[in-house]
Design a protein around this motif. Sequence first.
Motif, mmCIF file in Angstrom:
data_model
loop_
_atom_site.group_PDB
_atom_site.id
_atom_site.type_symbol
_atom_site.label_atom_id
_atom_site.label_comp_id
_atom_site.label_asym_id
_atom_site.label_seq_id
_atom_site.Cartn_x
_atom_site.Cartn_y
_atom_site.Cartn_z
ATOM 1 N N SER A 1 -12.319 -28.943 -47.053
ATOM 2 C CA SER A 1 -13.004 -28.887 -48.346
ATOM 3 C C SER A 1 -12.372 -27.893 -49.315
ATOM 4 N N TRP A 2 -11.584 -26.949 -48.800
ATOM 5 C CA TRP A 2 -10.996 -25.946 -49.686
ATOM 6 C C TRP A 2 -9.914 -26.517 -50.587
ATOM 7 N N TYR A 3 -9.171 -27.494 -50.096
ATOM 8 C CA TYR A 3 -7.945 -27.907 -50.780
ATOM 9 C C TYR A 3 -8.182 -28.409 -52.203
ATOM 10 N N ALA A 4 -9.280 -29.093 -52.422
ATOM 11 C CA ALA A 4 -9.546 -29.656 -53.745
ATOM 12 C C ALA A 4 -9.773 -28.580 -54.796
ATOM 13 N N ILE B 1 0.037 -20.784 -51.796
ATOM 14 C CA ILE B 1 1.298 -20.039 -51.652
ATOM 15 C C ILE B 1 1.368 -19.412 -50.262
ATOM 16 N N PRO B 2 1.829 -20.177 -49.254
ATOM 17 C CA PRO B 2 2.038 -19.617 -47.920
ATOM 18 C C PRO B 2 3.487 -19.185 -47.723
ATOM 19 N N ASN B 3 3.724 -18.321 -46.728
ATOM 20 C CA ASN B 3 5.093 -18.091 -46.284
ATOM 21 C C ASN B 3 5.417 -19.080 -45.161
ATOM 22 N N GLU B 4 6.558 -18.909 -44.511
ATOM 23 C CA GLU B 4 6.969 -19.875 -43.481
ATOM 24 C C GLU B 4 5.969 -19.963 -42.344
ATOM 25 N N GLN C 1 3.420 -23.119 -41.389
ATOM 26 C CA GLN C 1 3.435 -23.715 -40.053
ATOM 27 C C GLN C 1 2.040 -23.700 -39.444
ATOM 28 N N ALA C 2 1.302 -22.588 -39.604
ATOM 29 C CA ALA C 2 -0.048 -22.494 -39.066
ATOM 30 C C ALA C 2 -0.988 -23.491 -39.728
ATOM 31 N N LEU C 3 -0.811 -23.702 -41.027
ATOM 32 C CA LEU C 3 -1.699 -24.611 -41.762
ATOM 33 C C LEU C 3 -1.458 -26.070 -41.401
ATOM 34 N N THR C 4 -0.224 -26.414 -41.091
ATOM 35 C CA THR C 4 0.133 -27.819 -40.893
ATOM 36 C C THR C 4 0.440 -28.195 -39.451
ATOM 37 N N GLY C 5 0.781 -27.219 -38.623
ATOM 38 C CA GLY C 5 1.245 -27.525 -37.276
ATOM 39 C C GLY C 5 2.678 -28.005 -37.234
ATOM 40 N N LEU C 6 3.362 -28.005 -38.371
ATOM 41 C CA LEU C 6 4.759 -28.431 -38.441
ATOM 42 C C LEU C 6 5.670 -27.207 -38.375
ATOM 43 N N PRO C 7 6.812 -27.300 -37.691
ATOM 44 C CA PRO C 7 7.733 -26.166 -37.666
ATOM 45 C C PRO C 7 8.335 -25.941 -39.052
ATOM 46 N N VAL C 8 8.417 -24.674 -39.469
ATOM 47 C CA VAL C 8 8.978 -24.346 -40.779
ATOM 48 C C VAL C 8 10.005 -23.239 -40.595
ATOM 49 N N SER C 9 11.276 -23.567 -40.899
ATOM 50 C CA SER C 9 12.335 -22.585 -40.716
ATOM 51 C C SER C 9 13.392 -22.624 -41.811
ATOM 52 N N ASP C 10 13.358 -23.664 -42.647
ATOM 53 C CA ASP C 10 14.363 -23.805 -43.696
ATOM 54 C C ASP C 10 13.793 -24.640 -44.836
ATOM 55 N N GLN C 11 14.642 -24.936 -45.817
ATOM 56 C CA GLN C 11 14.172 -25.674 -46.992
ATOM 57 C C GLN C 11 13.606 -27.042 -46.625
ATOM 58 N N LEU D 1 0.673 -30.443 -47.050
ATOM 59 C CA LEU D 1 -0.416 -29.701 -47.687
ATOM 60 C C LEU D 1 -0.878 -30.390 -48.965
ATOM 61 N N ARG D 2 0.054 -30.994 -49.664
ATOM 62 C CA ARG D 2 -0.332 -31.789 -50.840
ATOM 63 C C ARG D 2 -1.159 -33.001 -50.428
ATOM 64 N N GLU D 3 -0.787 -33.631 -49.331
ATOM 65 C CA GLU D 3 -1.558 -34.772 -48.832
ATOM 66 C C GLU D 3 -2.987 -34.363 -48.477
ATOM 67 N N LEU D 4 -3.142 -33.131 -47.997
ATOM 68 C CA LEU D 4 -4.466 -32.633 -47.642
ATOM 69 C C LEU D 4 -5.308 -32.316 -48.875
ATOM 70 N N GLY D 5 -4.663 -32.215 -50.047
ATOM 71 C CA GLY D 5 -5.411 -32.031 -51.280
ATOM 72 C C GLY D 5 -5.042 -30.850 -52.131
ATOM 73 N N ALA D 6 -4.121 -29.994 -51.656
ATOM 74 C CA ALA D 6 -3.701 -28.856 -52.471
ATOM 75 C C ALA D 6 -3.011 -29.353 -53.735
ATOM 76 N N GLY D 7 -3.276 -28.695 -54.867
ATOM 77 C CA GLY D 7 -2.679 -29.138 -56.118
ATOM 78 C C GLY D 7 -1.168 -29.010 -56.117
ATOM 79 N N GLN D 8 -0.671 -27.786 -55.985
ATOM 80 C CA GLN D 8 0.765 -27.519 -55.949
ATOM 81 C C GLN D 8 1.016 -26.460 -54.883
ATOM 82 N N VAL D 9 2.163 -26.552 -54.223
ATOM 83 C CA VAL D 9 2.453 -25.682 -53.085
ATOM 84 C C VAL D 9 3.773 -24.959 -53.321
ATOM 85 N N ILE D 10 3.768 -23.661 -53.080
ATOM 86 C CA ILE D 10 4.994 -22.855 -53.118
ATOM 87 C C ILE D 10 5.115 -22.168 -51.766
#
Length: 302
Positions: free
Chosen positions: A175-178, A184-187, A191-201, A211-220
């Motif tokens: 419910s938060w995403y909308a 603005i997360p770091n790597e 990774q914690a928010l999505t369960g996907l590995p994050v190590s590069d661009q 995260l956009r699919e989950l409803g966040a407006g814009q992600v950095i």
Amino acid sequence: MDAKVVVVGSLNMDLVARAQRLPRGGETLPGERFFTVPGGKGANQAVAVARLGASVAMIGNVGDDAYGPQLRQALEVEGVDCQGVGECAGVSSGVALIVVDAASQNAIVVVPGSNGLLSPEAVQRYDALLQGADVLICQLEVPADTVAWALARGRELGKTVILNPAPATGPLPQSWYAHIDYLIPNESEAQALTGLPVSDQASAQLAAERLRELGAGQVIVTLGAQGALYVGEQGAGHFPVAAVTALDTTAAGDTFVGGFAASLARGMALPEAIVFGQQAAAISVTRAGAQPSIPYLAELAP
């Protein structure tokens, strides 16, 4: 004058020890230096906003210990509006125990103290501050129900809502995403928010798209020395950063968030606001400490 940015979040006293390396479990190491310095993600971001060109108000709590007045004063001398900073009787202020190694990496244990008592009702008492602001910033060092209330209220008021999901240990409530304009997360947080590995661009872009699919407006997604990865209404793009010699990475992310928010409040376009935040963060990592490392507007190139 109304604060252009309101920060709902934490105030901590940072107890910092420097050592050649981080200790292993059960190990005692000799340290090289110890100091205390005002910190907390919320307070750091408020200081960054103030130093980087926008008016700002802080909503949070301190304890009735010796650290409480010090934490409030550290904000007031920067011009931060502290009418929303309450004092909790019989409770310690938040503290962060930080060890920084010779490579400028850190390990941090946070004791919430009074930050854990910041309730939705406490924030609601300062609704006039929210109503008068342009930008609202939240993090995750205060109770989740308080963050949820603030995000929803920011959206209801039509403000630009920024969530720095730090420290993130798992997915956010759906419910938060909308309610979030800029996530603005770091790597590690992405990774914690999505369960996907994050190590590069490339992996950061996949996580940001999720995260956009989950409803966040814009992600950095901030990537440290690799820059930042943006995914949002303006497509996707990588923002590189110039190489610097890092001394202490504490508060680099907070400096970016504060600089970015200050830029938006000053009417700067999105790409320029990202670059401005990066420039401020790059300066901060060349200095020790949390709030002392945050640069002033005059230090950045025009």
